[in-house]
Design a protein around this motif. Structure first.
Motif, PDB file in Angstrom:
ATOM      1  N   MET A 196       0.830  -1.205   0.000  1.00  0.00           N
ATOM      2  CA  MET A 196       0.000   0.000   0.000  1.00  0.00           C
ATOM      3  C   MET A 196       0.866   1.257   0.000  1.00  0.00           C
ATOM      4  SD  MET A 196      -2.870   1.796   0.352  1.00  0.00           S
ATOM      5  CE  MET A 196      -4.255   0.926   1.072  1.00  0.00           C
ATOM      6  N   ALA A 197       0.630   2.168  -0.957  1.00  0.00           N
ATOM      7  CA  ALA A 197       1.289   3.470  -0.922  1.00  0.00           C
ATOM      8  C   ALA A 197       0.731   4.249   0.263  1.00  0.00           C
ATOM      9  CB  ALA A 197       1.029   4.230  -2.221  1.00  0.00           C
ATOM     10  N   ALA A 198       1.570   5.027   0.911  1.00  0.00           N
ATOM     11  CA  ALA A 198       1.130   5.687   2.137  1.00  0.00           C
ATOM     12  C   ALA A 198       1.982   6.896   2.458  1.00  0.00           C
ATOM     13  CB  ALA A 198       1.192   4.696   3.306  1.00  0.00           C
ATOM     14  N   LYS A 199       1.453   7.748   3.320  1.00  0.00           N
ATOM     15  CA  LYS A 199       2.319   8.736   3.948  1.00  0.00           C
ATOM     16  C   LYS A 199       3.233   7.944   4.880  1.00  0.00           C
ATOM     17  CE  LYS A 199      -0.698  11.643   5.773  1.00  0.00           C
ATOM     18  NZ  LYS A 199      -1.998  10.987   5.481  1.00  0.00           N
ATOM     19  N   PRO A 200       4.523   8.198   4.866  1.00  0.00           N
ATOM     20  CA  PRO A 200       5.473   7.349   5.614  1.00  0.00           C
ATOM     21  C   PRO A 200       5.456   7.604   7.116  1.00  0.00           C
ATOM     22  CG  PRO A 200       6.643   9.130   4.550  1.00  0.00           C
ATOM     23  CD  PRO A 200       5.215   9.240   4.089  1.00  0.00           C
ATOM     24  N   ILE A 201       4.306   7.355   7.713  1.00  0.00           N
ATOM     25  CA  ILE A 201       4.124   7.545   9.150  1.00  0.00           C
ATOM     26  C   ILE A 201       3.624   6.226   9.739  1.00  0.00           C
ATOM     27  CG2 ILE A 201       2.941   8.840  10.963  1.00  0.00           C
ATOM     28  CD1 ILE A 201       2.532  11.083   8.862  1.00  0.00           C
ATOM     29  N   ILE A 202       4.312   5.739  10.750  1.00  0.00           N
ATOM     30  CA  ILE A 202       3.937   4.465  11.368  1.00  0.00           C
ATOM     31  C   ILE A 202       2.852   4.706  12.410  1.00  0.00           C
ATOM     32  CG2 ILE A 202       4.777   2.420  12.565  1.00  0.00           C
ATOM     33  CD1 ILE A 202       6.065   2.937   9.797  1.00  0.00           C
ATOM     34  N   ASP A 203       1.662   4.166  12.145  1.00  0.00           N
ATOM     35  CA  ASP A 203       0.558   4.259  13.104  1.00  0.00           C
ATOM     36  C   ASP A 203       0.556   3.029  13.995  1.00  0.00           C
ATOM     37  OD1 ASP A 203      -1.423   6.552  12.982  1.00  0.00           O
ATOM     38  OD2 ASP A 203      -1.148   6.142  10.851  1.00  0.00           O
ATOM     39  N   ILE A 204       0.455   3.272  15.289  1.00  0.00           N
ATOM     40  CA  ILE A 204       0.508   2.187  16.267  1.00  0.00           C
ATOM     41  C   ILE A 204      -0.691   2.296  17.207  1.00  0.00           C
ATOM     42  CG2 ILE A 204       1.855   1.158  18.150  1.00  0.00           C
ATOM     43  CD1 ILE A 204       4.354   2.409  16.834  1.00  0.00           C
ATOM     44  N   LEU A 205      -1.404   1.219  17.358  1.00  0.00           N
ATOM     45  CA  LEU A 205      -2.530   1.159  18.296  1.00  0.00           C
ATOM     46  C   LEU A 205      -2.105   0.322  19.494  1.00  0.00           C
ATOM     47  CD1 LEU A 205      -6.264   0.635  17.486  1.00  0.00           C
ATOM     48  CD2 LEU A 205      -5.197  -0.617  19.366  1.00  0.00           C
ATOM     49  N   VAL A 206      -2.280   0.872  20.688  1.00  0.00           N
ATOM     50  CA  VAL A 206      -1.873   0.185  21.911  1.00  0.00           C
ATOM     51  C   VAL A 206      -3.089  -0.017  22.818  1.00  0.00           C
ATOM     52  CG1 VAL A 206      -0.349   0.215  23.920  1.00  0.00           C
ATOM     53  CG2 VAL A 206       0.405   1.277  21.773  1.00  0.00           C
ATOM     54  N   GLU A 207      -3.344  -1.265  23.162  1.00  0.00           N
ATOM     55  CA  GLU A 207      -4.384  -1.576  24.141  1.00  0.00           C
ATOM     56  C   GLU A 207      -3.758  -1.552  25.533  1.00  0.00           C
ATOM     57  OE1 GLU A 207      -7.082  -4.922  23.258  1.00  0.00           O
ATOM     58  OE2 GLU A 207      -5.859  -5.209  21.441  1.00  0.00           O
ATOM     59  N   VAL A 208      -4.360  -0.802  26.451  1.00  0.00           N
ATOM     60  CA  VAL A 208      -3.815  -0.706  27.810  1.00  0.00           C
ATOM     61  C   VAL A 208      -4.872  -1.104  28.836  1.00  0.00           C
ATOM     62  CG1 VAL A 208      -2.151   1.093  27.215  1.00  0.00           C
ATOM     63  CG2 VAL A 208      -4.460   1.740  27.954  1.00  0.00           C
ATOM     64  N   ARG A 209      -4.413  -1.400  30.022  1.00  0.00           N
ATOM     65  CA  ARG A 209      -5.327  -1.820  31.089  1.00  0.00           C
ATOM     66  C   ARG A 209      -6.158  -0.648  31.602  1.00  0.00           C
ATOM     67  NH1 ARG A 209      -3.767  -6.874  31.976  1.00  0.00           N
ATOM     68  NH2 ARG A 209      -1.583  -7.408  31.506  1.00  0.00           N
TER      69      ARG A 209
END
Length: 343
Positions: A196-209
């Motif tokens: 996938m072509a994309a803006k070169p930004i790493i998106d990270i989703l974090v599940e927390v307690r």
């Protein structure tokens, strides 16, 4: 020629003083105030400075100097001086542009100059700075405060296999910061979708307690380069940006069970499972980025109709998958403007 200056060196510090003394003397005459603190500086003061310096040389002689301090992604111009021999030759403008270009990640530039220093006021105004306020410094001295907020460029690039590795490295950094507060870490957004072509930004989703517990880690996140943004428009989320105006990472944190977690993961999985749809989206993004390279809002608006249609397809796709196990998951996308997601 413009170069970075090693101001800790004695000879360079003396060169800087040789430029700023006559420059500030002229300014003192112009504004009718002879109490400019820099007029009292010596070479040793320059050497002790924590500012970063750059200089303009002509035929080997230093005739212009700029210095600045940078705190995360906020940059403050501390001095911008040109020897009288170099007046009205574009040297100040060149030095200012040099600093702006060398600090592409800066989200805000600040400069302060005497209100009566019309050449300096004109310089900052022509460079795109906006006057924010006037401050009374002395009985007869008023200072103008200028800010510049550079626009983020919209740039969509070809898929890079390194994105997955960048995610893994950042995942480990986040685990070191939050420890047992973390339940799971997911790579989301366009950089998580193969080819996938994309803006070169790493998106990270974090599940927390506990989402409230995340607030205690702002200092640690700043230490590894992140800017805490709080909820940033989405209730129940904690959002962090890395890289300033030259963004490299987004971190979206949600408490376990928040429906936003399933929404993000569903859209990612839908595009992973439908390469032709992902390619269609990539073509749209490239076209919009080429049309609106300086307007992130127009880029986002251009994707809106496509995303809404894809959301409906993703819902039906997920409902079909879940017929086998009896569970149902809904999806409602969030875009850059209201969610910071780089899809």
């Amino acid at each position: 020629m413009i170069e970075c200056l090693q101001h800790k060196e004695d000879i360079t510090a003396r060169e800087i003083i040789a430029v700023q003394q006559p420059a500030y003397t002229k300014e003192a005459e112009l504004i009718g105030f002879d109490g400019i603190p820099a007029l009292q500086e010596k070479a040793r003061d320059i050497q002790a400075s924590l500012e970063q310096f750059a200089g303009y040389r002509k035929d080997g002689k230093l005739i212009g100097v700029i210095s600045y301090e940078k705190n995360m992604h906020h940059l403050t111009i501390c001095r911008l001086v040109v020897h009288p021999d170099g007046f009205r030759k574009g040297i100040g403008r060149a030095l200012l542009q040099f600093v702006i270009e060398q600090n592409e990640d800066a989200e805000k530039f600040e400069a302060v100059t005497a209100e009566k220093n019309t050449p300096a006021v004109s310089l900052y105004t022509q460079a795109g700075f906006q006057k924010i306020k006037t401050v009374k410094a002395e009985e007869d001295l008023f200072l103008s405060v200028f800010h510049l907020y550079p626009k983020r460029n919209v740039k969509v690039v070809h898929y890079n296999e390194k994105w997955a590795n960048l995610f893994e490295k950042e995942k480990e950094r986040l685990k070191l910061v939050f420890g047992p507060e973390i339940i799971a870490v997911h790579h989301i957004g366009s950089t998580s979708i193969p080819n996938m072509a994309a803006k070169p930004i790493i998106d990270i989703l974090v599940e927390v307690r506990s989402i409230e517990a995340v607030n205690r880690y702002d200092a640690e996140m700043k230490a590894i380069g992140y800017t805490p943004k709080g909820e940033n428009g989405i209730a129940g989320r904690r959002y962090f940006q890395k890289g300033g105006n030259k963004r490299t990472h987004h971190v979206h944190m949600y408490e376990k069970g928040d429906p936003a977690i399933e929404r993000h993961l569903l859209f990612r999985d839908y595009l992973r499972a439908h390469p032709k749809t992902a390619e269609e989206y990539a073509i749209l993004k490239k076209r919009l980025a080429a049309r609106y390279p300086d307007s992130i809002n127009q880029y986002i608006q251009g994707k809106d109709e496509w995303i809404k249609t894809a959301e409906e397809h993703a819902k039906r796709w997920e409902e079909g998958r879940n017929n086998a196990n009896g569970s149902v998951v809904c999806y409602n996308s969030e875009n850059d403007e209201n969610g910071g997601l780089t899809l």
